[in-house]
Design a protein around this motif. Structure first.
Motif, short mmCIF file in Angstrom:
data_model
loop_
_atom_site.label_atom_id
_atom_site.label_comp_id
_atom_site.label_asym_id
_atom_site.label_seq_id
_atom_site.Cartn_x
_atom_site.Cartn_y
_atom_site.Cartn_z
N ALA A 17 -2.61 -0.46 1.15
CA ALA A 17 -1.78 -1.62 1.50
C ALA A 17 -0.30 -1.29 1.32
O ALA A 17 0.54 -1.65 2.16
N ARG A 18 0.04 -0.59 0.24
CA ARG A 18 1.43 -0.20 0.02
C ARG A 18 1.90 0.78 1.09
O ARG A 18 3.02 0.71 1.57
N LYS A 19 1.03 1.71 1.44
CA LYS A 19 1.38 2.68 2.49
C LYS A 19 1.67 1.98 3.80
O LYS A 19 2.61 2.32 4.50
N ARG A 20 0.84 0.98 4.16
CA ARG A 20 1.06 0.23 5.40
C ARG A 20 2.39 -0.51 5.36
O ARG A 20 3.16 -0.49 6.32
N ARG A 21 2.67 -1.16 4.22
CA ARG A 21 3.92 -1.92 4.09
C ARG A 21 5.13 -0.98 4.18
O ARG A 21 6.10 -1.29 4.88
N LEU A 22 5.08 0.14 3.50
CA LEU A 22 6.18 1.11 3.58
C LEU A 22 6.33 1.66 5.00
O LEU A 22 7.44 1.90 5.46
#
Length: 104
Positions: A17-22
């Protein structure tokens, strides 16, 4: 007494999820970035600016051939002659770089 808390990147793993947001943020064009909360940098700011005091350039070991009298001059104050040589060379480098910026 305060308790010291040490955190590492392992404490906050990079989730998908963090990777997608970044990824979404990185893909955003610069024109969409809101800079309204950042105050403008004035001449006064740059006049008082200093280099990061914790900045330490990487050292590289080399063999250097210099004149004996120059080496004697560097060594006359005892230990630290290599650091003094580095300082002399850095000052010369910075002076030359400043000179080039003014003429450009």
């Amino acid at each position: 007494m305060r308790k010291l808390v040490h955190r590492t990147l392992a404490d906050h793993p990079m989730t998908s999820a963090r990777k997608r947001r970044l990824g979404r943020v990185a893909a955003q064009p610069d024109s969409q970035i809101d800079f309204s909360e950042i105050p403008p940098l004035t001449e006064k700011f740059w006049k008082n600016a200093v280099r990061n005091p914790w900045y330490r350039p990487r050292k590289q070991q080399v063999t250097l051939r210099i004149d004996a009298d120059v080496l004697a001059w560097l060594r006359r104050d005892g230990k630290g002659y290599q650091s003094r040589l580095n300082s002399v060379l850095r000052n010369a480098m910075l002076a030359q770089l400043r000179g080039k910026k003014k003429s450009a």
